[in-house]
Scaffold this motif. Structure first.
Motif, PDB file in Angstrom:
ATOM      1  N   TYR A 112      70.670  -7.881 131.495  1.00  0.00           N
ATOM      2  CA  TYR A 112      71.587  -8.722 132.273  1.00  0.00           C
ATOM      3  C   TYR A 112      72.402  -7.923 133.300  1.00  0.00           C
ATOM      4  O   TYR A 112      73.424  -8.402 133.780  1.00  0.00           O
ATOM      5  N   CYS A 137      71.683  -5.581 126.327  1.00  0.00           N
ATOM      6  CA  CYS A 137      72.266  -6.544 127.272  1.00  0.00           C
ATOM      7  C   CYS A 137      72.401  -5.937 128.664  1.00  0.00           C
ATOM      8  O   CYS A 137      72.179  -6.626 129.667  1.00  0.00           O
ATOM      9  N   ILE A 151      78.707 -12.039 127.846  1.00  0.00           N
ATOM     10  CA  ILE A 151      77.304 -12.236 127.471  1.00  0.00           C
ATOM     11  C   ILE A 151      77.013 -11.541 126.143  1.00  0.00           C
ATOM     12  O   ILE A 151      76.358 -12.097 125.256  1.00  0.00           O
ATOM     13  N   ASN A 189      76.081 -14.118 123.429  1.00  0.00           N
ATOM     14  CA  ASN A 189      74.627 -14.242 123.479  1.00  0.00           C
ATOM     15  C   ASN A 189      74.071 -14.312 122.062  1.00  0.00           C
ATOM     16  O   ASN A 189      74.434 -13.517 121.197  1.00  0.00           O
ATOM     17  N   THR A 227      66.366 -15.389 118.378  1.00  0.00           N
ATOM     18  CA  THR A 227      67.787 -15.706 118.290  1.00  0.00           C
ATOM     19  C   THR A 227      68.213 -15.830 116.828  1.00  0.00           C
ATOM     20  O   THR A 227      67.380 -16.077 115.948  1.00  0.00           O
TER      21      THR A 227
END
Length: 312
Positions: free
Chosen positions: A24, A20, A187, A191, A288
């Motif tokens: 991000y 992450c 996040i 996420n 995902t």
């Protein structure tokens, strides 16, 4: 098929955190930049302030308690009697009154002594000095009316420039850093993308065949599994948005016609799922949990076993 179970997101681990952060990091930088920008805009719109500080000494005609004497003298300096007279003088000279000019006036006793300090703060040094002079003159006139006080003497005078926004900018940037970290944490927590191989291994157990960075390694492994288990029809599943894995599978389909490359989430009876097995490929940061779980449910519906699962 009984061993096949839905994937569940585990507690944050280092793979999730690093993944992450790498993907991000810009969100935290953006938050810090925005807060710093807001602070800068606020500072640019805020004028510098000047503070004039005057220390007075009180002389007395009778021995009374010092604190009471100084407090009463300080209260007189801030009283409406003095301030109204100052406003009247300002109006007469066609200047803004204290309320209109937004001056900050304070008067305090210095550590229980015969001294007290008058502080006038505003945006115009010339105006603040003028107000201090007015208050001093008016105060010296009024002080003579108090029997217990003899005179009020000015001991010292100091002028200070207080730059606008230095502390505010530091506070805003600090707040931005904290907010940026909070955004990254949110996040990570919410996420739905798969970053951790621990979750994949926990879900697929013996079917999990490892994590590979090169397509040649896992393609060789896949072909070996097909030969060993005598699999005639193999579906290779890949993420809907995974460019890297999609390219790999297109190359595989061109090399071996017996291997069918499909999005497992779209499998139906039209593909002829009888006696077929699935080789599931999960691309970290792309696949995902929702996509994988939908795929697993669809495989159960068509009674398709998992021949193997890898991460790339």
């Amino acid at each position: 098929m009984d061993k096949m179970k839905d994937m569940e997101k585990s507690v944050l681990d280092w793979q999730t955190i690093c993944g992450c952060l790498m993907k991000y990091w810009w969100s935290a930088v953006l938050v810090v930049a925005l807060t710093a920008g807001i602070a800068l805009v606020c500072v640019l719109g805020t004028p510098d302030k000047y503070q004039v500080s005057v220390v007075y000494y009180l002389d007395q005609t009778e021995q009374i308690v010092q604190t009471k004497k100084a407090e009463s003298a300080a209260m007189l300096m801030k009283s409406s009697l003095i301030l109204d007279s100052v406003n009247a003088e300002l109006k007469e000279n066609q200047m803004l009154t204290l309320g209109q000019g937004e001056e900050k006036i304070d008067c305090e006793v210095m550590n229980e002594t015969d001294f007290f300090v008058l502080e006038v703060q505003g945006t115009d040094l010339k105006r603040e000095n003028y107000i201090v002079d007015l208050m001093t003159n008016l105060y010296e006139e009024e002080i003579t009316q108090i029997e217990t006080l003899k005179t009020c003497k000015m001991v010292s005078r100091k002028e200070e420039l207080q730059r606008a926004g230095q502390k505010e900018i530091i506070l805003f940037i600090g707040f931005g850093v904290l907010l940026g970290c909070a955004v990254l944490l949110m996040i990570m927590l919410f996420n739905d993308k798969i970053w951790s191989t621990y979750d994949v291994q926990k879900c697929f157990a013996e079917s999990y065949l490892g994590c590979y960075s090169s397509k040649d390694d896992w393609i060789h492994l896949m072909k070996y599994r097909c030969e060993r288990d005598k699999i005639n029809k193999l579906y290779i599943g890949y993420p809907d948005k995974g460019r890297k894995s999609k390219d790999y599978f297109e190359q595989i389909s061109q090399m071996d016609k017996d291997i069918q490359v499909e999005k497992l989430i779209e499998i139906s009876n039209e593909f002829g799922t009888k006696d077929a097995k699935a080789f599931l490929v999960i691309e970290r940061g792309v696949s995902t949990y929702k996509n994988v779980n939908q795929t697993l449910r669809r495989l159960r519906g068509f009674d398709i076993e998992i021949a193997g699962c890898i991460c790339i």
